[in-house]
Design a protein around this motif. Structure first.
Motif, PDB file in Angstrom:
ATOM      1  N   VAL A   1     -34.301  27.946   5.001  1.00  0.00           N
ATOM      2  CA  VAL A   1     -32.951  27.929   4.480  1.00  0.00           C
ATOM      3  C   VAL A   1     -31.924  28.231   5.797  1.00  0.00           C
ATOM      4  O   VAL A   1     -30.638  27.757   5.531  1.00  0.00           O
ATOM      5  N   VAL A   2     -32.694  28.993   6.428  1.00  0.00           N
ATOM      6  CA  VAL A   2     -32.037  29.711   7.617  1.00  0.00           C
ATOM      7  C   VAL A   2     -31.785  28.379   8.542  1.00  0.00           C
ATOM      8  O   VAL A   2     -31.096  27.854   8.911  1.00  0.00           O
ATOM      9  N   ALA A   3     -32.407  27.138   8.236  1.00  0.00           N
ATOM     10  CA  ALA A   3     -33.131  25.615   8.893  1.00  0.00           C
ATOM     11  C   ALA A   3     -31.577  25.292   8.461  1.00  0.00           C
ATOM     12  O   ALA A   3     -30.541  24.643   9.421  1.00  0.00           O
ATOM     13  N   VAL A   4     -31.082  25.021   7.204  1.00  0.00           N
ATOM     14  CA  VAL A   4     -29.896  24.310   6.468  1.00  0.00           C
ATOM     15  C   VAL A   4     -28.749  25.401   6.830  1.00  0.00           C
ATOM     16  O   VAL A   4     -27.628  24.475   7.003  1.00  0.00           O
ATOM     17  N   CYS A   5     -29.005  26.552   6.748  1.00  0.00           N
ATOM     18  CA  CYS A   5     -27.703  27.547   7.402  1.00  0.00           C
ATOM     19  C   CYS A   5     -27.025  26.694   8.876  1.00  0.00           C
ATOM     20  O   CYS A   5     -26.104  26.897   9.144  1.00  0.00           O
ATOM     21  N   VAL A   6     -28.556  26.836  10.048  1.00  0.00           N
ATOM     22  CA  VAL A   6     -28.067  26.352  10.909  1.00  0.00           C
ATOM     23  C   VAL A   6     -26.910  25.247  10.720  1.00  0.00           C
ATOM     24  O   VAL A   6     -26.180  24.491  11.747  1.00  0.00           O
ATOM     25  N   VAL A   7     -27.813  24.404  10.112  1.00  0.00           N
ATOM     26  CA  VAL A   7     -26.981  22.683  10.308  1.00  0.00           C
ATOM     27  C   VAL A   7     -25.497  22.921   9.674  1.00  0.00           C
ATOM     28  O   VAL A   7     -24.564  21.883  10.258  1.00  0.00           O
ATOM     29  N   LEU A   8     -25.032  23.780   7.991  1.00  0.00           N
ATOM     30  CA  LEU A   8     -23.874  23.857   7.752  1.00  0.00           C
ATOM     31  C   LEU A   8     -23.274  24.998   8.927  1.00  0.00           C
ATOM     32  O   LEU A   8     -21.960  24.694   8.995  1.00  0.00           O
ATOM     33  N   GLY A   9     -24.049  25.051   9.754  1.00  0.00           N
ATOM     34  CA  GLY A   9     -23.129  26.012  10.771  1.00  0.00           C
ATOM     35  C   GLY A   9     -22.426  25.753  11.528  1.00  0.00           C
ATOM     36  O   GLY A   9     -20.825  25.382  11.987  1.00  0.00           O
ATOM     37  N   LEU A  10     -23.333  24.481  12.080  1.00  0.00           N
ATOM     38  CA  LEU A  10     -22.692  23.587  13.415  1.00  0.00           C
ATOM     39  C   LEU A  10     -22.749  22.252  12.954  1.00  0.00           C
ATOM     40  O   LEU A  10     -20.950  21.705  13.854  1.00  0.00           O
ATOM     41  N   TRP A  11     -22.233  21.777  11.598  1.00  0.00           N
ATOM     42  CA  TRP A  11     -21.724  20.909  11.535  1.00  0.00           C
ATOM     43  C   TRP A  11     -20.043  20.998  11.700  1.00  0.00           C
ATOM     44  O   TRP A  11     -19.589  19.462  12.285  1.00  0.00           O
ATOM     45  N   PRO A  12     -19.406  21.588  11.099  1.00  0.00           N
ATOM     46  CA  PRO A  12     -18.044  21.684  10.786  1.00  0.00           C
ATOM     47  C   PRO A  12     -17.370  21.630  12.568  1.00  0.00           C
ATOM     48  O   PRO A  12     -16.247  20.628  13.417  1.00  0.00           O
ATOM     49  N   ARG A  13     -18.386  22.208  13.584  1.00  0.00           N
ATOM     50  CA  ARG A  13     -18.452  21.869  15.515  1.00  0.00           C
ATOM     51  C   ARG A  13     -17.848  20.581  16.103  1.00  0.00           C
ATOM     52  O   ARG A  13     -17.259  20.233  16.604  1.00  0.00           O
ATOM     53  N   LEU A  14     -19.464  19.964  14.944  1.00  0.00           N
ATOM     54  CA  LEU A  14     -19.694  18.723  15.202  1.00  0.00           C
ATOM     55  C   LEU A  14     -18.566  17.531  14.642  1.00  0.00           C
ATOM     56  O   LEU A  14     -18.458  16.707  15.809  1.00  0.00           O
ATOM     57  N   ARG A  15     -18.184  17.992  14.030  1.00  0.00           N
ATOM     58  CA  ARG A  15     -17.214  16.853  12.918  1.00  0.00           C
ATOM     59  C   ARG A  15     -15.762  17.498  14.020  1.00  0.00           C
ATOM     60  O   ARG A  15     -15.227  16.174  14.342  1.00  0.00           O
ATOM     61  N   GLU A  16     -15.164  18.453  14.693  1.00  0.00           N
ATOM     62  CA  GLU A  16     -14.024  18.216  15.796  1.00  0.00           C
ATOM     63  C   GLU A  16     -13.835  17.392  16.285  1.00  0.00           C
ATOM     64  O   GLU A  16     -13.415  17.730  17.358  1.00  0.00           O
ATOM     65  N   TYR A  17     -15.333  16.727  16.923  1.00  0.00           N
ATOM     66  CA  TYR A  17     -15.242  16.067  18.488  1.00  0.00           C
ATOM     67  C   TYR A  17     -14.976  14.529  17.979  1.00  0.00           C
ATOM     68  O   TYR A  17     -15.604  13.315  18.272  1.00  0.00           O
ATOM     69  N   ARG A  18     -15.297  13.714  16.202  1.00  0.00           N
ATOM     70  CA  ARG A  18     -14.840  12.478  15.612  1.00  0.00           C
ATOM     71  C   ARG A  18     -13.611  11.802  16.013  1.00  0.00           C
ATOM     72  O   ARG A  18     -12.621  12.853  16.382  1.00  0.00           O
TER      73      ARG A  18
END
Length: 424
Positions: free
Chosen positions: A407-424
């Protein structure tokens, strides 16, 4: 350098590349911390289950084997002193002790994980091979005694010598080995799970570092995903430390209130039978050298020290008090036996040693051994109860750590994914 390599280097140096690398590193660290914690806790649970199912029963079986052999030796001497056809209760006690010894050899063989050619298996085989020889010598002595042949004393003396110098030392070594396995299991469990604690600490620091980097490089002061991951990891850290501490404390209680007093009681029961054997063989051999008296005196002196030094907070305090009283009465009966023997009254001394009177040695030995047996049972129950508690405390931690890590690993992914989408 190929265009592909150039593109990779450029991407790795870019903000989205660094953000992706950070996310992959955090996922790896968090998963490793969760899985390692789960594995360590699971390993400790397996060790506790082995302790309850094999190691502790093996140690108790070895104690029972040693005690049964000692009781058989003492009972054989008591029966011989009676002369002619021995009393049925004494005969039954000897037969029961031999049967219990044989049953222990069969019941626990192959249960300790010992290889076929291991030292404990060799010891059990040696005892199983020597026991029929011992009982054969006793039966020969009994037959000669019934017929009035003085050679019976020599056969009984040889049987007792074999028991004291061959069978009991092997049984003692077996008990020492199996008890050492219990002590080692307790020692291992009390040691903190440093690997899990270290990895959880590293994971928490990595999450704090990641949030600091987000705030410094990307001007994000709060990341819900990383914050949730940090809270979950902190909860897992606290759960691991708390549950591990409670489990370790339960094991310490089991050691201090079960294993330690239990080992003293085990030694006490052994000393009772050794002293009783010396008392009876002295009469059988009509010994005047004082060797058997010295063996008896050394045994009861050590027995008195063990009873006086019994931990005050340990269970079975009433049984220990009864044992002390029986020991004092036995000492008095033994002195009375020696005084009678010094007057040349062998028959009278034999009555004091083996008679049915409440002031005779036999009654006090039985009362003493019964009290110690009850105390051993109580301390063993306390040990097993505390080990079961130590195991029960960890029941949910292993699967919980595994799940929290994911669950912690999933939270990390969910937390960073919006930041990565900003660079599209």
């Amino acid at each position: 350098m190929t265009p592909v390599d150039t593109d990779v280097r450029i991407f790795a140096a870019s903000s989205p590349g660094k953000l992706l690398a950070m996310g992959m590193l955090l996922v790896l660290i968090c998963l490793t911390a969760g899985l390692t914690t789960s594995d360590e806790v699971g390993g400790r649970q397996d060790a506790l289950r082995t302790l309850l199912a094999d190691s502790e029963p093996d140690a108790y079986s070895a104690h029972s084997l040693y005690t049964a052999l000692s009781v058989a030796d003492a009972a054989a001497g008591t029966a011989f002193i009676a002369g002619g056809i021995e009393p049925q209760p004494v005969r039954d006690r000897y037969s029961q002790a031999v049967g219990e010894a044989a049953a222990e050899l069969v019941a626990r063989s192959g249960h300790s994980g010992e290889p076929v050619d291991g030292p404990d298996t060799t010891l059990r085989t040696g005892i199983a091979t020597g026991l029929p020889v011992y009982t054969g010598l006793v039966e020969t002595a009994r037959t000669a005694n019934r017929s009035g042949y003085p050679v019976g004393a020599a056969y009984l003396s040889e049987a007792s010598n074999q028991m004291q110098t061959v069978l009991l030392p092997m049984a003692g070594d077996l008990h020492e080995h199996r008890s050492a396995a219990v002590v080692q299991a307790q020692r291992d469990h009390v040691r903190p799970p440093w690997k899990a604690i270290l990895l959880l600490t590293v994971a928490l620091l990595a999450l704090l570092w990641a949030q600091r980097e987000l705030a410094h490089r990307w001007h994000r002061t709060l990341n819900p995903g990383l914050l949730a991951a940090s809270v979950l990891l902190l909860a897992l850290f606290a759960w691991t430390v708390l549950a591990g501490s409670i489990s370790a404390v339960a094991m310490v209680h089991g050691r201090d209130e079960g294993a330690v007093p239990g080992s003293r009681l085990t030694e006490s029961r052994i000393l009772v039978q050794q002293a009783r054997a010396a008392e009876t063989v002295k009469l059988v051999r009509r010994d005047a050298t004082g060797d058997y008296d010295r063996t008896y005196a050394a045994g009861v002196t050590r027995l008195g020290e063990l009873l006086d030094g019994y931990p005050p907070g340990a269970p079975a305090a009433d049984d220990i008090a009864s044992a002390r009283a029986a020991l004092e009465r036995w000492r008095a009966a033994h002195q009375r036996m020696n005084d009678t023997l010094n007057r040349g009254d062998w028959a009278g001394a034999a009555v004091v040693a083996t008679g049915n009177g409440t002031a005779d040695s036999a009654a006090q030995v039985e009362a003493l051994d019964t009290a110690l047996e009850h105390a051993v049972t109580e301390t063993r129950d306390r040990l097993r109860d505390e080990v079961a508690t130590a195991l029960r405390v960890l029941n949910l931690l292993a699967p919980g750590a595994y799940l929290i890590g994911i669950v912690v690993a999933v939270c990390v992914v969910l937390g960073l994914w919006p930041r990565l989408r900003e660079y599209r």
